[in-house]
Design a protein around this motif. Structure first.
Motif, PDB file in Angstrom:
ATOM      1  N   VAL A  30      36.013 -47.074   3.611  1.00  0.00           N
ATOM      2  CA  VAL A  30      37.097 -46.167   4.036  1.00  0.00           C
ATOM      3  C   VAL A  30      36.877 -44.744   3.537  1.00  0.00           C
ATOM      4  N   PHE A  31      35.705 -44.475   2.957  1.00  0.00           N
ATOM      5  CA  PHE A  31      35.510 -43.221   2.237  1.00  0.00           C
ATOM      6  C   PHE A  31      35.727 -41.973   3.089  1.00  0.00           C
ATOM      7  N   PRO A  32      35.158 -41.861   4.300  1.00  0.00           N
ATOM      8  CA  PRO A  32      35.396 -40.633   5.080  1.00  0.00           C
ATOM      9  C   PRO A  32      36.873 -40.378   5.335  1.00  0.00           C
ATOM     10  N   ASP A  33      37.634 -41.440   5.644  1.00  0.00           N
ATOM     11  CA  ASP A  33      39.075 -41.289   5.859  1.00  0.00           C
ATOM     12  C   ASP A  33      39.767 -40.900   4.562  1.00  0.00           C
ATOM     13  N   MET A  34      39.385 -41.531   3.463  1.00  0.00           N
ATOM     14  CA  MET A  34      39.981 -41.235   2.157  1.00  0.00           C
ATOM     15  C   MET A  34      39.767 -39.785   1.756  1.00  0.00           C
ATOM     16  N   ILE A  35      38.544 -39.300   1.881  1.00  0.00           N
ATOM     17  CA  ILE A  35      38.241 -37.945   1.420  1.00  0.00           C
ATOM     18  C   ILE A  35      38.892 -36.901   2.324  1.00  0.00           C
ATOM     19  N   LYS A  36      38.930 -37.171   3.614  1.00  0.00           N
ATOM     20  CA  LYS A  36      39.533 -36.234   4.574  1.00  0.00           C
ATOM     21  C   LYS A  36      41.033 -36.085   4.336  1.00  0.00           C
ATOM     22  N   ARG A  37      41.693 -37.186   4.000  1.00  0.00           N
ATOM     23  CA  ARG A  37      43.136 -37.175   3.810  1.00  0.00           C
ATOM     24  C   ARG A  37      43.554 -36.828   2.386  1.00  0.00           C
ATOM     25  N   SER A  38      42.587 -36.763   1.459  1.00  0.00           N
ATOM     26  CA  SER A  38      42.916 -36.541   0.047  1.00  0.00           C
ATOM     27  C   SER A  38      42.489 -35.183  -0.489  1.00  0.00           C
ATOM     28  N   VAL A  39      41.413 -34.617   0.061  1.00  0.00           N
ATOM     29  CA  VAL A  39      40.853 -33.377  -0.484  1.00  0.00           C
ATOM     30  C   VAL A  39      41.034 -32.243   0.528  1.00  0.00           C
ATOM     31  N   PRO A  40      41.944 -31.318   0.269  1.00  0.00           N
ATOM     32  CA  PRO A  40      42.170 -30.209   1.201  1.00  0.00           C
ATOM     33  C   PRO A  40      40.941 -29.316   1.309  1.00  0.00           C
ATOM     34  N   GLY A  41      40.564 -29.005   2.535  1.00  0.00           N
ATOM     35  CA  GLY A  41      39.423 -28.122   2.754  1.00  0.00           C
ATOM     36  C   GLY A  41      38.068 -28.794   2.675  1.00  0.00           C
ATOM     37  N   LYS A 168      37.729 -30.748  -8.777  1.00  0.00           N
ATOM     38  CA  LYS A 168      39.170 -30.678  -8.934  1.00  0.00           C
ATOM     39  C   LYS A 168      39.448 -29.954 -10.247  1.00  0.00           C
ATOM     40  N   LEU A 169      40.339 -28.978 -10.230  1.00  0.00           N
ATOM     41  CA  LEU A 169      40.566 -28.133 -11.401  1.00  0.00           C
ATOM     42  C   LEU A 169      41.790 -28.565 -12.194  1.00  0.00           C
ATOM     43  N   ALA A 170      41.731 -28.310 -13.487  1.00  0.00           N
ATOM     44  CA  ALA A 170      42.900 -28.391 -14.362  1.00  0.00           C
ATOM     45  C   ALA A 170      43.368 -26.972 -14.647  1.00  0.00           C
ATOM     46  N   PHE A 171      44.615 -26.820 -15.103  1.00  0.00           N
ATOM     47  CA  PHE A 171      45.164 -25.490 -15.365  1.00  0.00           C
ATOM     48  C   PHE A 171      45.913 -25.491 -16.697  1.00  0.00           C
ATOM     49  N   TRP A 232      34.177 -19.558  -4.499  1.00  0.00           N
ATOM     50  CA  TRP A 232      34.131 -19.043  -3.127  1.00  0.00           C
ATOM     51  C   TRP A 232      35.168 -19.737  -2.250  1.00  0.00           C
ATOM     52  N   PHE A 233      35.690 -20.884  -2.711  1.00  0.00           N
ATOM     53  CA  PHE A 233      36.721 -21.592  -1.946  1.00  0.00           C
ATOM     54  C   PHE A 233      37.681 -22.266  -2.910  1.00  0.00           C
ATOM     55  N   GLN A 234      38.991 -22.172  -2.610  1.00  0.00           N
ATOM     56  CA  GLN A 234      39.970 -22.912  -3.383  1.00  0.00           C
ATOM     57  C   GLN A 234      41.188 -23.218  -2.519  1.00  0.00           C
ATOM     58  N   CYS A 235      41.670 -24.444  -2.631  1.00  0.00           N
ATOM     59  CA  CYS A 235      42.938 -24.844  -2.021  1.00  0.00           C
ATOM     60  C   CYS A 235      43.645 -25.759  -3.012  1.00  0.00           C
ATOM     61  N   PHE A 236      44.811 -25.331  -3.478  1.00  0.00           N
ATOM     62  CA  PHE A 236      45.548 -26.049  -4.507  1.00  0.00           C
ATOM     63  C   PHE A 236      44.664 -26.197  -5.760  1.00  0.00           C
ATOM     64  N   ASN A 237      44.444 -27.432  -6.203  1.00  0.00           N
ATOM     65  CA  ASN A 237      43.628 -27.653  -7.397  1.00  0.00           C
ATOM     66  C   ASN A 237      42.211 -28.136  -7.066  1.00  0.00           C
ATOM     67  N   PHE A 238      41.735 -27.800  -5.881  1.00  0.00           N
ATOM     68  CA  PHE A 238      40.368 -28.130  -5.481  1.00  0.00           C
ATOM     69  C   PHE A 238      39.606 -26.834  -5.202  1.00  0.00           C
ATOM     70  N   ALA A 239      38.435 -26.716  -5.790  1.00  0.00           N
ATOM     71  CA  ALA A 239      37.681 -25.458  -5.673  1.00  0.00           C
ATOM     72  C   ALA A 239      36.185 -25.732  -5.605  1.00  0.00           C
ATOM     73  N   SER A 240      35.464 -24.741  -5.083  1.00  0.00           N
ATOM     74  CA  SER A 240      34.012 -24.812  -5.044  1.00  0.00           C
ATOM     75  C   SER A 240      33.437 -23.503  -5.576  1.00  0.00           C
ATOM     76  N   ILE A 241      32.468 -23.635  -6.456  1.00  0.00           N
ATOM     77  CA  ILE A 241      31.850 -22.503  -7.157  1.00  0.00           C
ATOM     78  C   ILE A 241      30.405 -22.339  -6.676  1.00  0.00           C
TER      79      ILE A 241
END
Length: 245
Positions: A30-41, A168-171, A232-241
């Motif tokens: 179920v991984f593609p469905d899980m990641i698409k519905r769980s990780v924004p962007g 996934k980021l912590a704050f 270079w990308f961030q949505c909520f607590n998910f980011a890419s460096i």
């Protein structure tokens, strides 16, 4: 890569939370469905990994996808790099993931070859790299091993090479942390997850996925030698460096 997965209902029943989250056959299905519905962007990040690889890859070098899961980032690189002298190495320690990734990759055609390797990335020898991707992978590595892994990544990269690090980021700010967590849960609910599923998944993964702050990631990347590193990308607590050697 075509989506051939089933719908993610792993945590849908009241008794479904029975242990820590692992990347086993049940998750692979179920991984593609899980990641698409769980990780924004997520789809944007995957697409842009291909673009970044096109920009930074050089002939006769390697592009590594460390913690490749089903190989989405590897295929994105393959589809954007038009040079057969470049080798893409896709690595994961889950035999179920590697088996499925190999099957899916057979249906995708691109210029460079993809070599799938079942291995622990903390032990893997890395060399002659122009691009290295850690796409939501470092967060599953024990914090005590992260600096060493990134040091080996840095040494494996050629001058001018790039690391794409998605996490996934912590704050530190508790109020902001609560807000982005609430927004992320809302995102998952609008994608069909129930409150029960969200709670069960959070309980299963909390001791497996250990997030860190943006500042911690940046300082570690600087400490191992990267000349620049920023989001270079961030949505909520998910980011890419993107970090450049």
């Amino acid at each position: 890569m075509p989506d051939t997965s089933n719908k993610d209902t792993i945590y849908a029943s009241p008794g479904s939370h029975t242990g820590e989250f692992i990347f086993d056959e049940k998750v692979v299905d179920v991984f593609p469905d899980m990641i698409k519905r769980s990780v924004p962007g997520y789809s944007t990040i995957i697409h842009m990994i291909g673009q970044i690889a096109q920009r930074f890859s050089h002939p006769h070098t390697r592009c590594y996808d460390l913690g490749c899961s089903l190989g989405a980032a590897s295929v994105a690189m393959q589809q954007q790099i038009a040079d057969n002298s470049i080798e893409i190495i896709a690595v994961d320690n889950s035999s179920d993931m590697i088996k499925k990734a190999k099957t899916l990759a057979k249906n995708v055609h691109g210029a460079p070859s993809i070599t799938f390797v079942e291995s622990d990335i903390t032990d893997l020898a890395l060399e002659n790299a122009s691009v290295i991707v850690l796409n939501f992978t470092l967060q599953f590595i024990a914090p005590s091993k992260r600096a060493d892994l990134l040091s080996r990544v840095y040494k494996a990269l050629n001058k001018g090479g790039v690391l794409v690090l998605s996490e996934k980021l912590a704050f530190d700010d508790a109020q902001y942390s609560d807000l982005v967590t609430e927004l992320h849960h809302y995102f998952k609910k609008t994608n069909g997850y129930s409150d029960l599923e969200i709670a069960h998944k959070r309980a299963a993964i909390e001791n497996v996925l250990i997030p860190e702050t943006r500042e911690t990631h940046h300082q570690r990347l600087m400490d191992v030698g990267f000349s620049s590193a920023d989001i270079w990308f961030q949505c909520f607590n998910f980011a890419s460096i993107v970090a450049v050697k």
